[in-house]
Design an enzyme around this catalytic site. Structure first.
Site, PDB file in Angstrom:
ATOM      1  N   CYS A 357       0.827  -1.271   0.011  1.00 15.09           N
ATOM      2  CA  CYS A 357      -0.180   0.188   0.159  1.00 15.09           C
ATOM      3  C   CYS A 357       0.935   1.283   0.037  1.00 15.09           C
ATOM      4  CB  CYS A 357      -0.930  -0.163   1.155  1.00 15.09           C
ATOM      5  SG  CYS A 357      -1.785  -1.264   1.755  1.00 15.09           S
TER       6      CYS A 357
HETATM    7  O1  KQY Z   1      -4.398   1.019   0.769  1.00 20.29           O
HETATM    8  C1  KQY Z   1      -4.695   1.080   1.990  1.00 20.29           C
HETATM    9  N1  KQY Z   1      -4.572   0.066   2.466  1.00 20.29           N
HETATM   10  C2  KQY Z   1      -4.610   2.263   2.478  1.00 20.29           C
HETATM   11  C3  KQY Z   1      -5.548   2.297   3.705  1.00 20.29           C
HETATM   12  C4  KQY Z   1      -5.530   3.878   4.197  1.00 20.29           C
HETATM   13  C5  KQY Z   1      -5.929   3.997   5.764  1.00 20.29           C
HETATM   14  C6  KQY Z   1      -6.117   5.307   6.406  1.00 20.29           C
HETATM   15  N2  KQY Z   1      -6.095   5.465   7.689  1.00 20.29           N
END
Ligand code: KQY
Length: 364
Positions: A357
Site C-alpha cells: 500500500c
Molecule cells: O491502501 C491502503 N490500505 C490504505 C489504507 C488507508 C488507511 C487510512 N487510515
C-alpha cells in the site's frame, strides 16, 4: 508533461505491466499524519525507511515528503534514495501515485485516476484528500511522463492487480462500493479497466480481508506471483469471519480462467493470528474529525499478501507471529530468484495498510 484526454492506453498500444516485470524505480511517501500514524508517525517513519532501503538495493526509490518532514526524511534516508518535497494528505503511494502503462517501444505513461480517500463523503477515511489527488499528476511531471486524465473515475492502485498478460484482478466489495463510482454498472467499470489497463479478462473476487477499511482492496487478499499463479490469504480457522471470505475467493478462483485461457494455480498464504490494536497504540493517535481514529481491540487487516516485488527482492510484512516464517518460506519458493526480505510492519499496519500500500512501481 502532456495531459492526454482524448485517447486511451488500449487505443495507443500501452498496457499495465505486472509487478514482477522489471522496474525503473519505486515511489513512496513519507508518513506524518497524526490520525493515521502513532505519535505523528515517529515509529512508522522508521519502518518506511527500512522498506525504502530494502527496495533501494535493486531499484531507484523516490520518497515524497511534506515540507515539515523534508529535512528529517533527507536525514533518515540514504543518499541514493531521492527525496522530493511534495505536499499530500497521507502516505499511500499505491493508491494515488500514478498507475504506469508501457508500450512495445518502452515508452512509459501514467494514469491519473480520481482519488476520494477510499469512499469520499459516503464512507471515506479522511477529508480533505485534494493534495493526494494531485500527486499522480505532480509525479508524472517530475518523472517526465505523459499522463492519462481519468480523474472522473475513482480508483486506487491497491484495488487492482494485473498479470501483465491481459488479466486484471479486483474485488467486488471495493470496486462496486457506493463511495466510489455508484453511477457506473459493473460492465461499465470493466470497460474502463479494459481500456486503461489494456486487459481482456477481469477476475472479480468477492471479498478482501476482514475489516480492511479500503472496502477490501485486492492487494491485501490475493496477488499474482507469475502469469497463471496467485497467492491467496488463507486461514484454516472456520470460526474466523475471514474463513468464509477467503473460501468464497478460493471457490471463485478455482473456476476462473485467465486471459490466456489458463486455470490458475492457487497457493494459500497463511494469515497471522488476528492482530488487534492496543489501548496504548490508540493513545498515540489523534482523533480523526470528531471520532477516535482507532478503538482498543479493533482488528487490523494484517496479511502477508501485502508485499512489494522489487527487481531483486520481495519485501514482505512480518507481524511477530509464528506464521511469519511459513509465509516467508512459501514466498521464497514462489520467487526463487529474488531475496525475501521480511520487515516487522506493525507500525505501518496501524495506519491501515502495509508494504504494498505504501509503494508504487515505475516499470522499465
Ligand atoms: O491502501 C491502503 N490500505 C490504505 C489504507 C488507508 C488507511 C487510512 N487510515
Amino acid at each position: 508533461m502532456r495531459i492526454i484526454r482524448n485517447t486511451t492506453p488500449f487505443g495507443d498500444g500501452f498496457r499495465m505491466p505486472a509487478e514482477y516485470e522489471p522496474h525503473e524505480g519505486c515511489i513512496m511517501i513519507f508518513p506524518e499524519r497524526a490520525d493515521s500514524w502513532q505519535y505523528g508517525g515517529y515509529a512508522a517513519r522508521k519502518a518506511f525507511v527500512q522498506v525504502a532501503e530494502a527496495i533501494g538495493e535493486s531499484e531507484r526509490v523516490t520518497v515524497c515528503a511534506g515540507a515539515a518532514q523534508y529535512d528529517n526524511a533527507r536525514a533518515m534516508l540514504p543518499a541514493h534514495i531521492r527525496v522530493v518535497e511534495m505536499s499530500g494528505n497521507d502516505a499511500w503511494a499505491r493508491d494515488y501515485a500514478p498507475t504506469f502503462v508501457k508500450n512495445d517501444t518502452g515508452v512509459i505513461r501514467g494514469i491519473d485516476w480520481g482519488f476520494n480517500a477510499w469512499g469520499g463523503l459516503y464512507d471515506g477515511l479522511y477529508f480533505p484528500w485534494d493534495k493526494d489527488n494531485q500527486m499522480a499528476r505532480k509525479l508524472c511531471d517530475l518523472l517526465e511522463k505523459d499522463v492519462y486524465d481519468r480523474r472522473d473515475f475513482i480508483l486506487e492502485g491497491g484495488s487492482i492487480h494485473v498479470d501483465g498478460e491481459g488479466t486484471c484482478m479486483v474485488t467486488e466489495s471495493c470496486l462496486l462500493s457506493r463511495g466510489r463510482n455508484p453511477e457506473l454498472s459493473k460492465q461499465e467499470i470493466e470497460e474502463i479497466l479494459r481500456n486503461y489497463l489494456n486487459v481482456s479478462v477481469i477476475l472479480w473476487l468477492p471479498w478482501g480481508i476482514y475489516n480492511d477499511e479500503t472496502n477490501g482492496h485486492v492487494d491485501n487478499i490475493c496477488a499474482f506471483t507469475a502469469p497463471g499463479e496467485v497467492v491467496l490469504a488463507w486461514t484454516e480457522d472456520k470460526e474466523d469471519t475471514q474463513y468464509a471470505m477467503s473460501k468464497a475467493c478460493l471457490d471463485y478462483l478455482e473456476q476462473a480462467v485467465d486471459a490466456r485461457g489458463r486455470r490458475l494455480r492457487i497457493h494459500k498464504l497463511p494469515l497471522p493470528k488476528p492482530v488487534t490494536v492496543t489501548k496504548e497504540e490508540c493513545g498515540g493517535l489523534d482523533a480523526c474529525g470528531d471520532q477516535p481514529a482507532r478503538v482498543p481491540g479493533e482488528r487490523l487487516a494484517a496479511s502477508y499478501v501485502n508485499y512489494y516485488i522489487a527487481n531483486k527482492s520481495v519485501v514482505m510484512p512480518g507481524f511477530g507471529d509464528p506464521a511469519d516464517r511459513e509465509a516467508r518460506e512459501i514466498l521464497q519458493k514462489l520467487f526463487p530468484d529474488r531475496k525475501i526480505v521480511q520487515i516487522y510492519t506493525r507500525d505501518i499496519l496501524i495506519g491501515g495498510g502495509n508494504i504494498h500500500c505504501i509503494t508504487q512501481q515505475i516499470p522499465l
